[in-house]
Design an enzyme around this catalytic site. Structure first.
Site, PDB file in Angstrom:
ATOM      1  N   LYS A 100      40.552  37.894  30.891  1.00 10.78           N
ATOM      2  CA  LYS A 100      41.052  36.592  31.368  1.00 10.78           C
ATOM      3  C   LYS A 100      40.165  35.468  30.856  1.00 10.78           C
ATOM      4  CE  LYS A 100      37.682  35.731  34.646  1.00 10.78           C
ATOM      5  NZ  LYS A 100      36.721  34.691  34.716  1.00 10.78           N
TER       6      LYS A 100
ATOM      7  N   ASP B 100      38.495  39.129  40.643  1.00  8.94           N
ATOM      8  CA  ASP B 100      39.334  39.008  39.443  1.00  8.94           C
ATOM      9  C   ASP B 100      40.298  40.184  39.275  1.00  8.94           C
ATOM     10  OD1 ASP B 100      38.233  36.593  38.667  1.00  8.94           O
ATOM     11  OD2 ASP B 100      36.694  37.518  37.406  1.00  8.94           O
TER      12      ASP B 100
ATOM     13  N   PRO C 188      33.842  41.877  26.186  1.00  8.03           N
ATOM     14  CA  PRO C 188      32.381  41.799  26.300  1.00  8.03           C
ATOM     15  C   PRO C 188      31.942  41.943  27.761  1.00  8.03           C
ATOM     16  CG  PRO C 188      33.233  40.023  24.936  1.00  8.03           C
ATOM     17  CD  PRO C 188      34.424  40.705  25.520  1.00  8.03           C
ATOM     18  N   VAL C 189      30.806  42.599  27.949  1.00  6.35           N
ATOM     19  CA  VAL C 189      30.297  42.843  29.308  1.00  6.35           C
ATOM     20  C   VAL C 189      29.506  41.623  29.776  1.00  6.35           C
ATOM     21  CG1 VAL C 189      28.792  44.344  30.687  1.00  6.35           C
ATOM     22  CG2 VAL C 189      30.272  45.326  28.938  1.00  6.35           C
ATOM     23  N   ALA C 190      29.701  41.266  31.035  1.00  2.50           N
ATOM     24  CA  ALA C 190      29.018  40.117  31.645  1.00  2.50           C
ATOM     25  C   ALA C 190      29.238  38.834  30.842  1.00  2.50           C
ATOM     26  CB  ALA C 190      27.524  40.393  31.820  1.00  2.50           C
TER      27      ALA C 190
HETATM   28  P1  ATP Z   1      33.849  38.396  35.864  1.00  4.98           P
HETATM   29  O1  ATP Z   1      34.427  37.614  34.738  1.00  4.98           O
HETATM   30  O2  ATP Z   1      34.882  39.172  36.645  1.00  4.98           O
HETATM   31  O3  ATP Z   1      32.874  37.647  36.694  1.00  4.98           O
HETATM   32  P2  ATP Z   1      32.213  39.628  33.844  1.00  4.98           P
HETATM   33  O4  ATP Z   1      33.263  39.844  32.782  1.00  4.98           O
HETATM   34  O5  ATP Z   1      31.292  38.482  33.680  1.00  4.98           O
HETATM   35  O6  ATP Z   1      32.965  39.593  35.226  1.00  4.98           O
HETATM   36  P3  ATP Z   1      31.665  42.410  33.754  1.00  4.98           P
HETATM   37  O7  ATP Z   1      31.831  42.728  32.304  1.00  4.98           O
HETATM   38  O8  ATP Z   1      32.758  42.809  34.664  1.00  4.98           O
HETATM   39  O9  ATP Z   1      31.323  40.877  33.944  1.00  4.98           O
HETATM   40  O10 ATP Z   1      30.280  43.072  34.187  1.00  4.98           O
HETATM   41  C1  ATP Z   1      29.404  42.531  35.132  1.00  4.98           C
HETATM   42  C2  ATP Z   1      28.492  43.668  35.613  1.00  4.98           C
HETATM   43  O11 ATP Z   1      29.290  44.587  36.372  1.00  4.98           O
HETATM   44  C3  ATP Z   1      27.927  44.509  34.471  1.00  4.98           C
HETATM   45  O12 ATP Z   1      26.673  44.018  34.069  1.00  4.98           O
HETATM   46  C4  ATP Z   1      27.852  45.908  35.047  1.00  4.98           C
HETATM   47  O13 ATP Z   1      26.584  46.187  35.571  1.00  4.98           O
HETATM   48  C5  ATP Z   1      28.850  45.923  36.225  1.00  4.98           C
HETATM   49  N1  ATP Z   1      30.051  46.775  36.014  1.00  4.98           N
HETATM   50  C6  ATP Z   1      30.606  47.576  36.926  1.00  4.98           C
HETATM   51  N2  ATP Z   1      31.704  48.195  36.453  1.00  4.98           N
HETATM   52  C7  ATP Z   1      31.873  47.773  35.189  1.00  4.98           C
HETATM   53  C8  ATP Z   1      32.829  48.053  34.177  1.00  4.98           C
HETATM   54  N3  ATP Z   1      33.843  48.913  34.352  1.00  4.98           N
HETATM   55  N4  ATP Z   1      32.714  47.398  33.013  1.00  4.98           N
HETATM   56  C9  ATP Z   1      31.707  46.504  32.827  1.00  4.98           C
HETATM   57  N5  ATP Z   1      30.743  46.246  33.731  1.00  4.98           N
HETATM   58  C10 ATP Z   1      30.820  46.851  34.913  1.00  4.98           C
END
Ligand code: ATP
Length: 306
Positions: free
Chosen positions: A12, A153, A106-108
């Site tokens: 998103k 989300d 991407p994560v986080a």
């Molecule tokens: P949002 O946009 O919903 O705030 P984000 O995209 O910034 O989230 P995520 O990629 O969901 O962040 O990851 C945030 C943290 O959640 C990661 O650093 C990780 O430790 C934890 N996490 C738990 N489950 C997952 C998953 N399936 N994929 C990625 N991270 C995960």
């Protein structure tokens, strides 16, 4: 034969992110205009051996390895939490499952990667329970209620498209989708930005705006969309990471109609009129060592894949 189910769910971007005054419970009410992007996580679920519990394997070759490494594979993974919640809803224990997650988000990065995996898991497990045990499938609204208690989300990742999220963003009102395909460049920072810290700075800056009436929005072109985009958290994110301001201007100088901090950052989402230009700018940034991805929206919510 072992039952295998595949599901996917979108990333998103927050086109509009309005934040209200902090409440007694420590949360800020938000009013968010969400758009789902065609950057989709894919989750494959297979029945595991009896008593094995849930095992999670995460991979993906479009993201730097550090993103894959950052995803937990134990019970702190959001997919585990939603699986547990759906099982409990049906009065069942933790299921025995082997999960394979192909990560593209991407994560986080503020793009709901974990929530997208959780939404794909809810859809896949809902189907698994139906196929394996004949348990009636829950509706999207019911899955959203279960998921929304675990991550704000998750409901939007279930619905996809274009929607408004209120309260903490988990109360979804769907909107008619955009009538055009929008082109996005996403610049992902190497450094993280703590979401609580961004909200804290937002409180310090005391830049409160009124909530707008997003329901009445009519967006017919990328140009109109650019005029609507706004994020109340942007000044707070920039004050904590001043380099974001320069990146925003650079993207607009390179042809973006608008570049904006996405949610609490530090990802910058830039909207382009032309897909070709969007791809060119991504290549340019990557050659400069800036991690940039392109995508389009809208995209469907979590769904089963054949
Ligand atoms: P949002 O946009 O919903 O705030 P984000 O995209 O910034 O989230 P995520 O990629 O969901 O962040 O990851 C945030 C943290 O959640 C990661 O650093 C990780 O430790 C934890 N996490 C738990 N489950 C997952 C998953 N399936 N994929 C990625 N991270 C995960």
């Amino acid at each position: 034969m072992t039952t295998v189910i595949r599901a996917s769910a979108p990333a998103k971007v927050n086109l509009v992110f309005e934040v209200g005054i902090i409440q007694a419970d420590g949360y800020h009410p938000v009013n968010s205009l969400f758009l789902a992007l065609n950057l989709r996580e894919e989750l494959t679920l297979a029945a595991g051996e009896t008593g094995s519990g849930i095992s999670i394997y995460v991979h993906g070759d479009t993201l730097p390895e550090r993103h894959i490494q950052a995803v937990p594979t134990d019970e702190t993974n959001l997919v585990y939490k939603v699986a547990h919640a759906l099982a409990s809803h049906h009065g069942l224990g933790t299921p025995d499952l082997q999960l394979d997650i192909q990560k593209r988000i991407p994560v986080a990065g503020g793009m709901a990667g974990g929530s997208s995996d959780a939404a794909a898991m809810l859809v896949a497990l809902n189907e698994f329970y139906f196929q394996e045990f004949g348990i009636e499938r829950l509706s999207t609204a019911e899955l959203a209620q279960l998921g929304g208690a675990l991550g704000s989300d998750i409901p939007f990742c279930l619905y996809g498209g274009l929607a408004i999220g209120t309260n903490r963003g988990e109360q979804i009102a769907e909107l008619p989708g955009l009538q055009f395909e929008s082109n996005w460049l996403l610049c992902i920072s190497n450094q993280g930005l703590s979401t609580p810290l961004v909200y804290h700075r937002f409180d310090e800056l005391a830049l409160l705006n009124d909530f707008s009436n997003l329901v009445a929005l009519q967006i017919n072109s990328a140009e109109e969309l650019a005029t609507v985009m706004a994020n109340d958290l942007e000044p707070a994110a920039i004050s904590l990471m001043p380099g974001l301001a320069g990146l925003k201007s650079k993207l607009e100088d390179l042809g973006a109609l608008k570049a904006m901090v996405s949610g609490s950052g530090p990802t910058i989402a830039a909207l382009f009129e032309s897909r070709d230009r969007c791809e060119e700018v991504a290549k340019l940034l990557n050659s400069e060592g800036i991690f940039a991805l392109t995508s389009t929206g809208p995209s469907a919510g979590a769904r089963l894949e054949g």
